[in-house]
Write a protein that holds these residues in place. Sequence first.
Motif, PDB file in Angstrom:
ATOM      1  N   SER A  61      -6.273  27.844 -17.937  1.00  0.00           N
ATOM      2  CA  SER A  61      -6.839  27.217 -19.135  1.00  0.00           C
ATOM      3  C   SER A  61      -7.477  28.245 -20.059  1.00  0.00           C
ATOM      4  CB  SER A  61      -7.871  26.170 -18.750  1.00  0.00           C
ATOM      5  OG  SER A  61      -7.284  25.148 -18.018  1.00  0.00           O
ATOM      6  N   MET A  62      -8.235  29.163 -19.480  1.00  0.00           N
ATOM      7  CA  MET A  62      -8.877  30.191 -20.297  1.00  0.00           C
ATOM      8  C   MET A  62      -7.848  31.092 -20.970  1.00  0.00           C
ATOM      9  SD  MET A  62     -12.175  31.197 -18.015  1.00  0.00           S
ATOM     10  CE  MET A  62     -12.772  32.380 -19.184  1.00  0.00           C
ATOM     11  N   SER A  63      -6.770  31.408 -20.279  1.00  0.00           N
ATOM     12  CA  SER A  63      -5.713  32.223 -20.858  1.00  0.00           C
ATOM     13  C   SER A  63      -5.050  31.505 -22.027  1.00  0.00           C
ATOM     14  CB  SER A  63      -4.671  32.546 -19.792  1.00  0.00           C
ATOM     15  OG  SER A  63      -3.597  33.245 -20.342  1.00  0.00           O
ATOM     16  N   PHE A  64      -4.812  30.201 -21.873  1.00  0.00           N
ATOM     17  CA  PHE A  64      -4.214  29.420 -22.960  1.00  0.00           C
ATOM     18  C   PHE A  64      -5.105  29.442 -24.201  1.00  0.00           C
ATOM     19  CE2 PHE A  64      -4.091  25.380 -25.246  1.00  0.00           C
ATOM     20  CZ  PHE A  64      -2.788  25.395 -25.695  1.00  0.00           C
ATOM     21  N   TYR A  65      -6.387  29.166 -24.036  1.00  0.00           N
ATOM     22  CA  TYR A  65      -7.289  29.122 -25.182  1.00  0.00           C
ATOM     23  C   TYR A  65      -7.518  30.500 -25.794  1.00  0.00           C
ATOM     24  CZ  TYR A  65      -8.146  24.239 -24.287  1.00  0.00           C
ATOM     25  OH  TYR A  65      -7.981  22.894 -24.132  1.00  0.00           O
ATOM     26  N   LEU A  66      -7.530  31.539 -24.985  1.00  0.00           N
ATOM     27  CA  LEU A  66      -7.665  32.896 -25.519  1.00  0.00           C
ATOM     28  C   LEU A  66      -6.445  33.267 -26.350  1.00  0.00           C
ATOM     29  CD1 LEU A  66      -9.335  35.505 -25.565  1.00  0.00           C
ATOM     30  CD2 LEU A  66      -8.047  36.216 -23.562  1.00  0.00           C
TER      31      LEU A  66
END
Length: 85
Positions: A61-66
């Motif tokens: 999830s963090m990779s997607f938003y970054l």
Amino acid sequence: MAGDQQLKVARTRNYVAKDFDSYRSDLLKYARTYFGDKIQDFSEASLGGLLLDMAATVSDSMSFYLDHQFRELSWSTAVENSNLT
């Protein structure tokens, strides 16, 4: 003991893991290397598997938003209307 320290130092890192499965496999390798004496069961039905799945989900999830935020920095790749005006 010296063999364990060399194994930990010689481990290569993968910084291009971008999906849940690759995050989970990298976390599993890390957990078996550094915490193998604390927990051995990383099956899907175990506590170790639950922790791996949770950490992989958060990482994904963090990779997607970054990636989304980075795309919004340029007007040629932005997709949100508020960033185009």
